[in-house]
Design an enzyme around this catalytic site. Structure first.
Site, PDB file in Angstrom:
ATOM      1  CE1 TYR A 166      14.979 -27.377  25.128  1.00  0.00           C
ATOM      2  CE2 TYR A 166      16.783 -27.931  26.409  1.00  0.00           C
ATOM      3  CZ  TYR A 166      16.243 -27.209  25.531  1.00  0.00           C
ATOM      4  OH  TYR A 166      16.937 -26.633  24.576  1.00  0.00           O
TER       5      TYR A 166
HETATM    6  N1  LIG Z   1      18.229 -19.786  23.185  1.00  0.00           N
HETATM    7  C1  LIG Z   1      19.021 -20.443  23.800  1.00  0.00           C
HETATM    8  O1  LIG Z   1      19.879 -20.276  24.635  1.00  0.00           O
HETATM    9  C2  LIG Z   1      19.182 -21.783  23.598  1.00  0.00           C
HETATM   10  C3  LIG Z   1      19.771 -22.821  24.309  1.00  0.00           C
HETATM   11  C4  LIG Z   1      19.887 -24.216  24.017  1.00  0.00           C
HETATM   12  C5  LIG Z   1      19.295 -24.626  22.922  1.00  0.00           C
HETATM   13  N2  LIG Z   1      18.592 -23.937  22.203  1.00  0.00           N
HETATM   14  C6  LIG Z   1      17.591 -24.516  21.307  1.00  0.00           C
HETATM   15  O2  LIG Z   1      17.764 -23.560  20.046  1.00  0.00           O
HETATM   16  C7  LIG Z   1      16.429 -23.655  19.251  1.00  0.00           C
HETATM   17  C8  LIG Z   1      15.875 -22.444  19.285  1.00  0.00           C
HETATM   18  O3  LIG Z   1      15.921 -21.539  20.392  1.00  0.00           O
HETATM   19  P1  LIG Z   1      15.047 -20.320  20.644  1.00  0.00           P
HETATM   20  O4  LIG Z   1      15.280 -19.912  22.097  1.00  0.00           O
HETATM   21  O5  LIG Z   1      15.241 -19.503  19.432  1.00  0.00           O
HETATM   22  O6  LIG Z   1      13.610 -20.789  20.576  1.00  0.00           O
HETATM   23  P2  LIG Z   1      12.128 -20.199  21.101  1.00  0.00           P
HETATM   24  O7  LIG Z   1      12.392 -18.803  20.969  1.00  0.00           O
HETATM   25  O8  LIG Z   1      12.079 -20.730  22.489  1.00  0.00           O
HETATM   26  O9  LIG Z   1      11.230 -20.858  20.104  1.00  0.00           O
HETATM   27  C9  LIG Z   1      11.354 -20.832  18.681  1.00  0.00           C
HETATM   28  C10 LIG Z   1       9.823 -20.878  18.168  1.00  0.00           C
HETATM   29  O10 LIG Z   1       9.401 -22.202  18.365  1.00  0.00           O
HETATM   30  C11 LIG Z   1       8.100 -22.240  18.021  1.00  0.00           C
HETATM   31  N3  LIG Z   1       7.300 -23.222  18.513  1.00  0.00           N
HETATM   32  C12 LIG Z   1       6.724 -23.424  19.537  1.00  0.00           C
HETATM   33  N4  LIG Z   1       6.258 -24.743  19.833  1.00  0.00           N
HETATM   34  C13 LIG Z   1       5.865 -24.842  18.395  1.00  0.00           C
HETATM   35  C14 LIG Z   1       5.126 -25.707  17.805  1.00  0.00           C
HETATM   36  N5  LIG Z   1       4.354 -26.721  18.457  1.00  0.00           N
HETATM   37  N6  LIG Z   1       4.819 -25.813  16.413  1.00  0.00           N
HETATM   38  C15 LIG Z   1       5.280 -24.761  15.855  1.00  0.00           C
HETATM   39  N7  LIG Z   1       6.262 -24.211  16.426  1.00  0.00           N
HETATM   40  C16 LIG Z   1       6.447 -23.974  17.670  1.00  0.00           C
HETATM   41  C17 LIG Z   1       7.381 -20.838  18.431  1.00  0.00           C
HETATM   42  O11 LIG Z   1       6.815 -20.257  17.176  1.00  0.00           O
HETATM   43  P3  LIG Z   1       5.771 -19.219  17.402  1.00  0.00           P
HETATM   44  O12 LIG Z   1       6.347 -17.934  17.995  1.00  0.00           O
HETATM   45  O13 LIG Z   1       5.298 -19.040  15.935  1.00  0.00           O
HETATM   46  O14 LIG Z   1       4.577 -19.881  18.332  1.00  0.00           O
HETATM   47  C18 LIG Z   1       8.942 -19.982  18.670  1.00  0.00           C
HETATM   48  O15 LIG Z   1       8.760 -18.757  18.088  1.00  0.00           O
HETATM   49  C19 LIG Z   1      15.404 -24.560  20.084  1.00  0.00           C
HETATM   50  O16 LIG Z   1      15.530 -26.008  19.883  1.00  0.00           O
HETATM   51  C20 LIG Z   1      16.068 -24.656  21.589  1.00  0.00           C
HETATM   52  O17 LIG Z   1      15.892 -25.733  22.308  1.00  0.00           O
HETATM   53  C21 LIG Z   1      18.244 -22.752  22.487  1.00  0.00           C
END
Ligand SMILES: NC(=O)c1ccc[n+]([C@@H]2O[C@H](COP(=O)([O-])OP(=O)(O)OC[C@H]3O[C@@H](n4cnc5c(N)ncnc54)[C@H](OP(=O)(O)O)[C@@H]3O)[C@@H](O)[C@H]2O)c1
Length: 250
Positions: A166
């Site tokens: 990651y």
């Molecule tokens: N949440 C946190 O605390 C946190 C912290 C640091 C950084 N981030 C970053 O913030 C961003 C959003 O985080 P999140 O937690 O909201 O994300 P998440 O819920 O883990 O993922 C968001 C979406 O990514 C989609 N996805 C995964 N693989 C895919 C692919 N190959 N093609 C198309 N869609 C794909 C999934 O879509 P489907 O459901 O349609 O499959 C999922 O709903 C990410 O980049 C993450 O690394 C988050």
């Protein structure tokens, strides 16, 4: 890809268009709602969350906005090319790409398999590159921009032994962000990164937030929306990472 696309763009005149990858749920959905409230038309990319994407499109439509959902696995070059071809055909423009997809399946490095590795790199780094590759010709026409979503501390080059693939994907994404900023600045396109630390919906939120986060709270989706608004509006800011993390991982 739909075959009944109109020959004339369906986008209301004057609307700018943003495409958000992984936009059906959680952070991506919040950013899509924010942009729609601010007057943007939005294309919401999803991979498996068709129902959530469709509900979001309906919600935005009910509020008077323009939204369309497009299924594509961003790690699949053919899917990505089709998604952007549909944007060109249906909306006829693109002003903002938000690469929000971020697969995060933490595991100590000795337990990581090549399949785990590929899964992270393919979605988070190669997928973002494929989207940038297809988006850049459209963004040059509108002097648009790219916002990549990173992870706080990405520019400190931490080891992160429990989430190495990651971390590597996000560091690579920052290098890509800077390279796009350097290469496409002369063509009027900016690229920046916004990096959350622990959002309140994090799957591994620490018990002792006070000890880990100087600002003593988890981040909110709205914290990210504020930063997105800033980076979209800041016309002389490019090639930058902004941690939106309350001081986490300084
Ligand atoms: N949440 C946190 O605390 C946190 C912290 C640091 C950084 N981030 C970053 O913030 C961003 C959003 O985080 P999140 O937690 O909201 O994300 P998440 O819920 O883990 O993922 C968001 C979406 O990514 C989609 N996805 C995964 N693989 C895919 C692919 N190959 N093609 C198309 N869609 C794909 C999934 O879509 P489907 O459901 O349609 O499959 C999922 O709903 C990410 O980049 C993450 O690394 C988050």
């Amino acid at each position: 890809m739909r075959t009944d696309a109109p020959t004339r763009p369906a986008l209301p005149a004057g609307k700018k268009l943003a495409l958000i990858t992984g936009g059906a749920k959680r952070l991506g959905a919040h950013l899509a709602r924010t942009l729609a409230r601010d007057g943007w038309a939005v294309v919401i990319n999803y991979r498996s969350s068709e129902a959530a994407a469709s509900l979001l499109v309906d919600d935005i439509g009910r509020d008077g906005g323009y939204a369309r959902a497009v299924r594509a696995d961003v790690g699949d070059k053919v899917d990505v090319a089709s998604m952007f071809a549909s944007v060109e055909q249906v909306e006829g423009r693109l002003d903002l790409l938000v690469n929000n997809v971020g697969v995060y399946e933490p595991k100590p490095l000795p337990q990581v398999t090549p399949e785990d590795w590929d899964h992270h790199i393919q979605a988070n780094l190669s997928g973002a590159y494929y989207c940038c590759y297809s988006a850049l010709p459209l963004l040059q026409q509108t002097q648009g921009s790219i916002v990549n979503i990173g992870y706080a501390g990405v520019d400190v080059l931490n080891a992160n032994p429990n989430a190495t693939a990651y971390e590597v994907s996000k560091v690579g994404l920052l290098v890509l962000t800077k390279a796009i900023a350097a290469s496409y600045g002369p063509h009027g396109v900016r690229a920046n990164m916004l990096s959350p630390g622990h959002l309140a919906n994090s799957i591994d939120l620490p018990d002792d937030l006070d000890a880990e986060i100087p600002m003593r709270r988890a981040g909110t989706l709205e914290d990210m929306a504020q930063a997105l608004r800033y980076v979209i509006a800041a016309e002389y800011v490019t090639g930058q990472n902004i941690d939106v993390a309350g001081g986490y991982r300084l």
